[in-house]
Design an enzyme around this catalytic site. Structure first.
Site, short mmCIF file in Angstrom:
data_model
loop_
_atom_site.label_atom_id
_atom_site.label_comp_id
_atom_site.label_asym_id
_atom_site.label_seq_id
_atom_site.Cartn_x
_atom_site.Cartn_y
_atom_site.Cartn_z
N LYS A 49 38.66 48.81 44.46
CA LYS A 49 39.55 48.97 43.31
C LYS A 49 39.80 50.45 42.99
O LYS A 49 40.79 50.78 42.34
CB LYS A 49 38.98 48.24 42.09
CG LYS A 49 38.69 46.76 42.31
CD LYS A 49 39.85 46.03 42.93
CE LYS A 49 39.65 44.56 43.19
NZ LYS A 49 38.48 44.18 44.01
N TYR A 260 34.89 30.07 44.64
CA TYR A 260 34.66 31.48 44.29
C TYR A 260 33.24 31.70 43.79
O TYR A 260 32.79 31.03 42.85
CB TYR A 260 35.67 31.91 43.21
CG TYR A 260 35.51 33.35 42.80
CD1 TYR A 260 36.09 34.38 43.54
CD2 TYR A 260 34.78 33.70 41.67
CE1 TYR A 260 35.95 35.70 43.17
CE2 TYR A 260 34.62 35.03 41.29
CZ TYR A 260 35.21 36.02 42.04
OH TYR A 260 35.05 37.32 41.68
N TYR A 286 32.49 38.51 48.14
CA TYR A 286 33.67 38.87 48.95
C TYR A 286 33.31 39.19 50.40
O TYR A 286 33.69 38.47 51.32
CB TYR A 286 34.38 40.08 48.33
CG TYR A 286 34.91 39.83 46.95
CD1 TYR A 286 36.18 39.29 46.75
CD2 TYR A 286 34.16 40.14 45.82
CE1 TYR A 286 36.68 39.06 45.48
CE2 TYR A 286 34.64 39.91 44.54
CZ TYR A 286 35.90 39.37 44.38
OH TYR A 286 36.38 39.14 43.13
C1 LIG Z 1 38.39 42.73 44.48
C2 LIG Z 1 37.58 42.68 45.72
C3 LIG Z 1 38.13 42.21 46.92
C4 LIG Z 1 39.50 41.62 47.02
O1 LIG Z 1 40.52 42.59 46.93
P1 LIG Z 1 41.95 42.14 46.42
O2 LIG Z 1 42.76 43.36 46.53
O3 LIG Z 1 41.76 41.65 45.01
O4 LIG Z 1 42.43 41.02 47.28
C5 LIG Z 1 37.35 42.24 48.06
N1 LIG Z 1 36.09 42.70 48.02
C6 LIG Z 1 35.53 43.15 46.89
C7 LIG Z 1 34.11 43.60 46.94
C8 LIG Z 1 36.25 43.16 45.70
O5 LIG Z 1 35.67 43.61 44.58
#
Ligand SMILES: *Cc1c(COP(=O)(O)O)cnc(C)c1O
Length: 331
Positions: A49, A260, A286
């Site tokens: 981010k 999720y 993720y």
């Molecule tokens: C937010 C996030 C993602 C996904 O990214 P997006 O741009 O929202 O698809 C992947 N990995 C981590 C660790 C994240 O925090």
């Protein structure tokens, strides 16, 4: 650079390093694996981010905003990085979080949101998040403040531009189409900004390989249409004149498991594999899932042995501690 004309502030340690994963590559008998360390962007434990926030905060400052409002789950990496960026720039930050399951403790990203000074507002469930954000924005305006609303994951055209920059880091040096050394770029995809930014960068740079997002929560058709729409918006924002439809997006949603943030043996094994073969920490929600997907695709023979596959590590390691019970293997 493709993004030269766009307002940006500096928050991340860039370019992030790319490291080979030789022991894992040998263990899997598969392609040559590499990892790009976007978990090391540097802002309050880092993550993907931060690249988006370089553009979002520049836009917020240009609009004269004094307070950021953004949503997420209780263990959101996005809200934690947004709270850190706000602190760094001297803005206030309200994070609207989905109430965690009863008994959840304030640790991981939730703890960091608090330490970083974010004002946490709890939404009872997912459907209450956006209405609560509206209420907060109205409250702030009534107090004479200027809120700036950042969507889930920072994934609009402004934020996702950060991943066009990432694609330039990965392959922008390639003088001609096909000159990029990575045949596949694989990563976790959720709100789609990372996926869309990389896809736009790939097309603009005439990248010949595959940009493959592994879904962590969306069905494949939903993810493809979200990413295509966002990619088209990014292209318009950058004046590139490119259009994208769902068929232009590479996505795999075969690893959604229990949904999720639900950790199963699949994620536990992927996390242990990366940790014990390479000393590389993945996150539970993720990258654990996406890396597990990559390993499964390698085992199914999806890649040639002489190909080079780059796994983009998007961060999230702060959440490991909030999932300690689910991550330990119980005998
Ligand atoms: C937010 C996030 C993602 C996904 O990214 P997006 O741009 O929202 O698809 C992947 N990995 C981590 C660790 C994240 O925090």
């Amino acid at each position: 650079m493709l993004t030269d004309k766009i307002n940006r502030i500096s928050l991340a340690h860039l370019p992030t390093p790319i490291e080979p994963l030789p022991r894992l590559s040998a263990h899997l008998g598969g392609p040559q694996l590499f990892v790009k360390r976007d978990d090391q962007t540097g802002l309050a434990t880092g993550g993907n981010k931060t690249r988006k926030l370089e553009f979002l905060l520049a836009d917020a400052l240009a609009q004269g905003a004094d307070t950021l409002i953004t949503p997420g789950a209780a263990q959101s990496n996005h809200t934690r990085q947004t709270a850190a960026a706000a602190a760094r720039i001297g803005l206030k930050c309200v994070v609207v979080l989905r109430q965690p399951p009863a008994g959840a403790r304030p640790q991981g990203n939730w703890l960091l949101d608090e330490l970083l000074g974010a004002d946490i507002r709890w939404a009872a469930d997912k459907s209450q998040v956006l209405p609560l954000m509206d209420t907060v924005a109205q409250e702030l305006r009534a107090q004479g403040r200027k809120p700036y609303v950042i969507p889930y994951g920072g994934s609009n055209a402004v934020g996702a531009t950060g991943y066009v920059v990432a694609m330039e880091e990965i392959c922008g040096h390639a003088a001609e189409p096909g000159g990029c050394m990575y045949d596949h770029i694989v990563f976790a995809s959720s709100s789609g900004g990372t996926h869309a930014g990389l896809t736009v960068g790939a097309k603009a740079l005439h990248y010949q390989g595959r940009v493959l997002g592994i879904s962590v929560d969306e069905k494949v058709d939903d993810l493809k249409s979200t990413v295509a729409r966002l990619a088209t918006e990014i292209s318009a924002h950058l004046g590139l004149g490119l259009g994208f439809g769902p068929d232009d997006i590479n996505a795999n949603a075969n690893y959604l498991g229990g949904g999720y943030g639900v950790i199963s043996d699949f994620e536990r094994e992927a996390i242990r594999l990366a940790a014990q073969m390479e000393g590389l920490l993945l996150d539970p929600v993720y990258t654990g899932r996406a890396f597990g997907g990559l390993v499964d695709l390698i085992r199914k023979g999806e890649f040639d042995r002489d190909e080079r596959v780059l796994f983009l590590h998007t961060g999230g390691v702060s959440a490991l501690f909030a999932y300690s019970e689910q991550l330990r293997i119980k005998n």
